[in-house]
Design an enzyme around this catalytic site. Structure first.
Site, PDB file in Angstrom:
ATOM      1  N   ARG A 296       0.855  -1.271  -0.060  1.00  0.00           N
ATOM      2  CA  ARG A 296      -0.188   0.173   0.163  1.00  0.00           C
ATOM      3  C   ARG A 296       0.683   1.337   0.392  1.00  0.00           C
ATOM      4  NH1 ARG A 296      -2.429  -1.035   6.188  1.00  0.00           N
ATOM      5  NH2 ARG A 296      -2.149  -3.226   5.670  1.00  0.00           N
TER       6      ARG A 296
ATOM      7  N   ASP B 147       0.805   5.579   1.262  1.00  0.00           N
ATOM      8  CA  ASP B 147      -0.008   6.100   2.407  1.00  0.00           C
ATOM      9  C   ASP B 147      -0.704   6.991   1.533  1.00  0.00           C
ATOM     10  OD1 ASP B 147       0.699   4.676   4.335  1.00  0.00           O
ATOM     11  OD2 ASP B 147       2.512   6.144   4.607  1.00  0.00           O
TER      12      ASP B 147
ATOM     13  N   ARG C 116       9.447   8.382   4.136  1.00  0.00           N
ATOM     14  CA  ARG C 116       9.462   9.589   4.945  1.00  0.00           C
ATOM     15  C   ARG C 116      10.364   9.740   6.652  1.00  0.00           C
ATOM     16  NH1 ARG C 116       3.248  10.194   4.967  1.00  0.00           N
ATOM     17  NH2 ARG C 116       3.651  11.782   5.886  1.00  0.00           N
TER      18      ARG C 116
END
Lengths: 252, 252
Positions: free
Chosen positions: A50, A52, A205
């Protein structure tokens, strides 16, 4: 029954990420609905991993089983004519019935893009993180090597992510300065490319946020290694926004 | 009194072009309002040339007179903190009082960007025109030379534009294939760069639309010269959408 593999590009700005969630608009729900409309059967997409909310993909991979005999290239054209402009299928092909987008993925490459100049870029604003202060890219590059190999990446995993095993293998990190050719003038943009066998929640990130702290001098040489060994999210730098993140490639 | 020159980047997607129009959101109106808020005086922007609704700029130039003593770089920072994310000031500097953004411009460079591959690009969709069918770029490049020099460009001027003098000088045309570095995979995108002493209404979009007809084989070698000499808008190809157009540079 056939097993079809899709390669998907998307601008994640207006989506609550990949995965279907009640009542929210997600990449998965939009593609599944469009597939069902074209194929007239229920379809379930298996994704490589997946992404985000707000994260982009240049080449996400997903597969699904279908009874339809539609040629893959015809399906690609049909999908692209029905999908919204921020999602497109770049490739469709038939795979063996046991192909699985997630389990068969050997590694994935994510890119975090930082625009490092005194003023922001309206034209690139949705795909880069703007950082105004000068960064020592050579130092970022050198320090980033501490992350290579098999490690427990707890320090770079969003707290609250209920995972037990936080060991992953980073196969490659490159930090490049790239000039967008849109520009006669230079776009000094920094691309942090990370290839790993898997990624923890917010891992790229958080690594990018920590590398920026190194580049601006808040963290010192050696700190990245220390942060990694601490296995503590609080030791690392901030989580950078999703808009700078793009899934570039899934390797099989 | 001082004369300040601004260099401006903008994403034109959500604007009715540069020029102030009643009740519509334009680049000029947004910047003037922001300047007035910062400087607390009425400000009028003189632009190098208007851009149309949906057209982008990497380096538009505008100047204005002010009584304010604010240092240009401080003004740039203040503007960028107040302006919306789709407009940014890349440079601010003081010029002689007689500097005039439009009258002093020697030439301007516009780029028309075409994404030429089988599927569209969600990530670049707002800054390129997507064209699916193969284009003969070598032929487009060769034929484009017919436009070089001083000509009456009526064939490429939007009908209804009430101008008398449709003579302009095209100084340079280059047609390049560029790969966006965002991509590990190739982005086969075609950049048509046109430098001229001035541009008629829709001139670049009409030239690009005609070059595409050459590249796909609908127009033949020699046709571009014939179209130019016809001085008739109906002889040329279609007007391509504004989103592929970007003002790259103004030369003084």
């Amino acid at each position: 029954m056939r097993n079809l593999k899709l390669e998907i590009e998307y601008d994640g700005t207006n989506y609550a990420g990949w995965q279907v969630q009640n009542s929210k608009k997600t990449i998965q729900s939009v593609i599944e609905k469009t597939l069902q409309r074209i194929l007239q059967e229920k379809v379930h997409l298996i994704v490589s991993g997946r992404t985000d909310s707000g994260t982009h993909a240049l080449a996400q991979v997903a597969n699904f089983k279908t009874k339809s005999k539609i040629p893959p290239d015809k399906l690609r054209l049909a999908l692209n004519s029905w999908l919204p402009a921020d999602i497109a299928i770049s490739k469709a092909e038939e795979k063996a019935l046991d192909f699985h987008s997630r389990f068969d993925a050997k590694s994935k490459i994510y890119r975090y893009s930082i625009l490092n100049r005194p003023h922001p870029s309206p034209l690139q604003r949705k795909a880069v993180y703007f950082y105004r202060h000068p960064l020592n890219i050579g130092l970022m590059r050198k320090e980033s090597k501490a992350l290579l190999g098999r490690h427990d990446f707890s320090s770079f995993c969003a707290s609250g992510a209920g995972l037990r095993n936080k060991v992953r293998v980073i196969k490659k990190i490159t930090i490049k300065e790239i000039n967008y050719p849109l520009s006669a003038i230079r776009y000094p943009f920094i691309a942090i490319d990370i290839e790993a066998d898997g990624f923890l929640y917010n891992m790229v990130r958080n690594i990018a946020g920590t590398l920026i702290e190194i580049g601006r001098g808040r963290f010192k040489p050696g700190d990245l290694k220390r942060i990694l060994l601490a296995r503590d999210r609080k030791a690392a730098g901030p989580t950078l926004p999703a808009r700078g993140l793009c899934l570039m490639k899934v390797k099989y």
